[in-house]
Motif scaffolding. Structure first.
Motif, PDB file in Angstrom:
ATOM      1  N   GLY A  27     -15.117  48.906  63.991  1.00  0.00           N
ATOM      2  CA  GLY A  27     -14.046  49.748  63.450  1.00  0.00           C
ATOM      3  C   GLY A  27     -12.704  49.043  63.539  1.00  0.00           C
ATOM      4  N   ILE A  28     -11.634  49.820  63.859  1.00  0.00           N
ATOM      5  CA  ILE A  28     -10.306  49.185  63.832  1.00  0.00           C
ATOM      6  C   ILE A  28     -10.142  48.129  64.924  1.00  0.00           C
ATOM      7  CG2 ILE A  28      -9.046  51.053  62.666  1.00  0.00           C
ATOM      8  CD1 ILE A  28      -8.067  52.002  65.389  1.00  0.00           C
TER       9      ILE A  28
ATOM     10  N   THR B 225       3.117  58.755  60.168  1.00  0.00           N
ATOM     11  CA  THR B 225       1.744  58.281  60.438  1.00  0.00           C
ATOM     12  C   THR B 225       1.736  57.448  61.718  1.00  0.00           C
ATOM     13  OG1 THR B 225       1.440  58.087  58.044  1.00  0.00           O
ATOM     14  CG2 THR B 225      -0.224  57.032  59.432  1.00  0.00           C
ATOM     15  N   ASN B 226       0.831  57.782  62.651  1.00  0.00           N
ATOM     16  CA  ASN B 226       0.819  56.994  63.897  1.00  0.00           C
ATOM     17  C   ASN B 226       0.159  55.627  63.663  1.00  0.00           C
ATOM     18  OD1 ASN B 226      -2.018  57.081  64.416  1.00  0.00           O
ATOM     19  ND2 ASN B 226      -1.775  59.200  65.088  1.00  0.00           N
ATOM     20  N   SER B 227       0.368  54.731  64.612  1.00  0.00           N
ATOM     21  CA  SER B 227      -0.044  53.333  64.405  1.00  0.00           C
ATOM     22  C   SER B 227      -1.558  53.186  64.312  1.00  0.00           C
ATOM     23  CB  SER B 227       0.516  52.453  65.520  1.00  0.00           C
ATOM     24  OG  SER B 227       1.915  52.412  65.396  1.00  0.00           O
ATOM     25  N   SER B 228      -2.275  54.030  65.044  1.00  0.00           N
ATOM     26  CA  SER B 228      -3.732  53.965  64.975  1.00  0.00           C
ATOM     27  C   SER B 228      -4.222  54.327  63.565  1.00  0.00           C
ATOM     28  CB  SER B 228      -4.293  54.919  66.033  1.00  0.00           C
ATOM     29  OG  SER B 228      -5.667  54.970  65.925  1.00  0.00           O
ATOM     30  N   ASP B 229      -3.630  55.358  62.979  1.00  0.00           N
ATOM     31  CA  ASP B 229      -3.999  55.745  61.610  1.00  0.00           C
ATOM     32  C   ASP B 229      -3.546  54.687  60.603  1.00  0.00           C
ATOM     33  OD1 ASP B 229      -5.163  57.994  62.620  1.00  0.00           O
ATOM     34  OD2 ASP B 229      -3.548  59.376  62.040  1.00  0.00           O
ATOM     35  N   ARG B 230      -2.412  54.065  60.881  1.00  0.00           N
ATOM     36  CA  ARG B 230      -1.953  52.983  59.994  1.00  0.00           C
ATOM     37  C   ARG B 230      -2.982  51.843  59.973  1.00  0.00           C
ATOM     38  NH1 ARG B 230       3.291  53.111  58.261  1.00  0.00           N
ATOM     39  NH2 ARG B 230       4.323  54.971  59.061  1.00  0.00           N
ATOM     40  N   LEU B 231      -3.468  51.523  61.156  1.00  0.00           N
ATOM     41  CA  LEU B 231      -4.449  50.445  61.251  1.00  0.00           C
ATOM     42  C   LEU B 231      -5.738  50.823  60.522  1.00  0.00           C
ATOM     43  CD1 LEU B 231      -4.736  47.639  62.350  1.00  0.00           C
ATOM     44  CD2 LEU B 231      -5.472  48.594  64.533  1.00  0.00           C
ATOM     45  N   ALA B 232      -6.143  52.091  60.674  1.00  0.00           N
ATOM     46  CA  ALA B 232      -7.359  52.548  59.983  1.00  0.00           C
ATOM     47  C   ALA B 232      -7.181  52.440  58.465  1.00  0.00           C
ATOM     48  CB  ALA B 232      -7.671  53.988  60.391  1.00  0.00           C
ATOM     49  N   ARG B 233      -5.975  52.753  57.979  1.00  0.00           N
ATOM     50  CA  ARG B 233      -5.723  52.662  56.535  1.00  0.00           C
ATOM     51  C   ARG B 233      -5.774  51.199  56.073  1.00  0.00           C
ATOM     52  NH1 ARG B 233      -6.148  52.076  52.316  1.00  0.00           N
ATOM     53  NH2 ARG B 233      -4.978  52.752  50.467  1.00  0.00           N
ATOM     54  N   LEU B 234      -5.257  50.308  56.908  1.00  0.00           N
ATOM     55  CA  LEU B 234      -5.280  48.878  56.562  1.00  0.00           C
ATOM     56  C   LEU B 234      -6.711  48.339  56.543  1.00  0.00           C
ATOM     57  CD1 LEU B 234      -2.105  47.735  58.501  1.00  0.00           C
ATOM     58  CD2 LEU B 234      -2.475  47.522  56.033  1.00  0.00           C
ATOM     59  N   LEU B 235      -7.519  48.793  57.498  1.00  0.00           N
ATOM     60  CA  LEU B 235      -8.917  48.352  57.492  1.00  0.00           C
ATOM     61  C   LEU B 235      -9.626  48.861  56.234  1.00  0.00           C
ATOM     62  CD1 LEU B 235     -11.365  46.974  58.766  1.00  0.00           C
ATOM     63  CD2 LEU B 235     -11.765  49.057  60.108  1.00  0.00           C
ATOM     64  N   ALA B 236      -9.342  50.111  55.868  1.00  0.00           N
ATOM     65  CA  ALA B 236      -9.959  50.656  54.649  1.00  0.00           C
ATOM     66  C   ALA B 236      -9.536  49.837  53.429  1.00  0.00           C
ATOM     67  CB  ALA B 236      -9.549  52.125  54.475  1.00  0.00           C
ATOM     68  N   GLU B 237      -8.302  49.360  53.416  1.00  0.00           N
ATOM     69  CA  GLU B 237      -7.837  48.553  52.278  1.00  0.00           C
ATOM     70  C   GLU B 237      -8.544  47.188  52.259  1.00  0.00           C
ATOM     71  OE1 GLU B 237      -6.197  49.877  50.019  1.00  0.00           O
ATOM     72  OE2 GLU B 237      -5.511  48.209  48.758  1.00  0.00           O
TER      73      GLU B 237
END
Ligand code: MRU
Length: 358
Positions: A17-18, A122-134
């Protein structure tokens, strides 16, 4: 780590995951050793791109996108301003790894853009999850673009054709089946009899080490030739079509690809053989009016003087080692993209196929 050709790992894959990591097939070891390397830091990814463990324009873009995620490890709980500052540093750093393949900058721009478009809270953990999805999306789309390029290109391949290719624009250079090699795979899958001619591609031998290996793995008949033999195989009527990849295509259709591609295009013209470039829309740089503006990477002189471990030139000799050259649009019969074939290759036709929809 895996080590037998029967279980060839993918060119690149994300594990977890992230907080996961990027695994790359180390292409510097092919064809004699099949081994993956684990990238847990942004330095690991930067070095893998720089030393060509991962190479080929689309694969570099995918690896860099995952490199952004790796580079943000440990930032899951920091304030968003710190996250944003680190994201900028990581993207700038990865962008400094190699200059020519525009897919690198295209993928990093996508990563920067999705982060910038997130709501401010948006918190940093969610930001990272969005970047991984991209990063996953960039990789998945690349796979789809390769398949579409194969479908469009296969129609251009005559039954019984000899197809010359230069460098490696196969699965090893992308997340999917490749660009130029996807055309060959799709033609063979459609029942056409084909034989590939792989230029060995001095100085780093991507044609010999990678293309010949990849085609043989997929049971496509392939004949390896030295770069200097392209003219004779054309003269002897062994080649009916040339297909190569590209690292960056300017707005007028001029295309940068591995050094020696320009010579092959000139030879094809002299012998009346169609010369195609196969590349996804992510390889176009419409900000550049012509190929003269494409930055060309120069690599270390030791690649020429000490290739693969042995000194083959006088010590201290002056060397010029551009890694790419630009084939002018007028030498290109058509550019096979995932959206269709651009032919003739003119600025208007490039804009009509690619413009505005990137
Ligand atoms: O220096 P390399 O091995 O990264 O060069 C690769 C090429 O020139 C490929 O032909 C190009 O990136 C297209 S890959 C689909």
């Amino acid at each position: 780590m895996r080590s037998s050709p029967e279980q060839s790992p993918s060119t690149l894959r994300w594990d977890g995951g992230i907080d996961g990591c990027l695994w790359l097939l180390d292409q510097t070891l092919l064809p004699t050793e099949v081994r993956e390397i684990e990238c847990r830091s942004v330095d690991d990814v930067w070095n893998a791109i720089k030393r060509l463990s991962v190479r080929g324009a689309p694969a570099i873009g995918c690896a860099a996108a995952y490199g952004v995620v790796v580079g943000l490890h440990g930032m899951e709980h920091v304030p968003s301003a710190d996250f944003a500052a680190r994201l900028t540093d990581v993207c700038d750093y990865l962008a400094s790894s190699r200059p020519t393949a525009v897919n690198l900058f295209w993928a990093l721009d996508r990563m920067r853009r999705v982060a910038a478009e997130l709501p401010a809270d948006t918190n940093s953990s969610d930001r990272l999850a969005r970047l991984l999805a991209e990063a996953h999306a960039i990789t998945r789309e690349d796979r789809e673009m390769c398949a579409a390029i194969g479908r469009h290109g296969a129609a251009l391949v005559p039954d019984g054709a000899g197809i010359l290719t230069h460098c490696n624009a196969g699965g090893l250079a992308t997340a999917g089946d490749g660009t130029a090699l996807s055309v060959i795979f799709a033609a063979a899958a459609a029942g056409k009899r084909v034989r590939a001619y792989a230029d060995e591609t001095r100085p780093l031998l991507q044609g010999a080490r990678l293309t010949a290996w990849e085609l043989a793995q997929r049971s496509i008949p392939v004949t390896l030739i030295c770069d200097s033999m392209a003219a004779i195989v054309m003269r002897e009527g062994r080649v009916q079509l040339v297909v190569t990849g590209a690292d960056r295509i300017a707005g007028n259709g001029d295309a940068a690809n591995k050094i020696g591609t320009y010579s092959v295009a000139l030879l094809a013209k002299a012998h009346g053989i169609p010369f195609y470039i196969a590349a996804p829309s992510s390889t176009f740089d419409l900000a550049l009016a012509s190929g003269a503006e494409i930055p060309i990477e120069e690599r270390d002189s030791s690649e020429i003087t000490h290739g693969f471990g042995r000194q083959t030139a006088p010590a201290g000799i002056d060397v010029y080692n551009p890694a790419f050259d630009v084939t002018p649009a007028e030498l290109i019969t058509g550019i096979i993209t995932e959206r269709g074939v651009i032919a003739p290759v003119t600025a208007d036709n490039v804009r009509a196929m690619i413009g505005g929809a990137r």
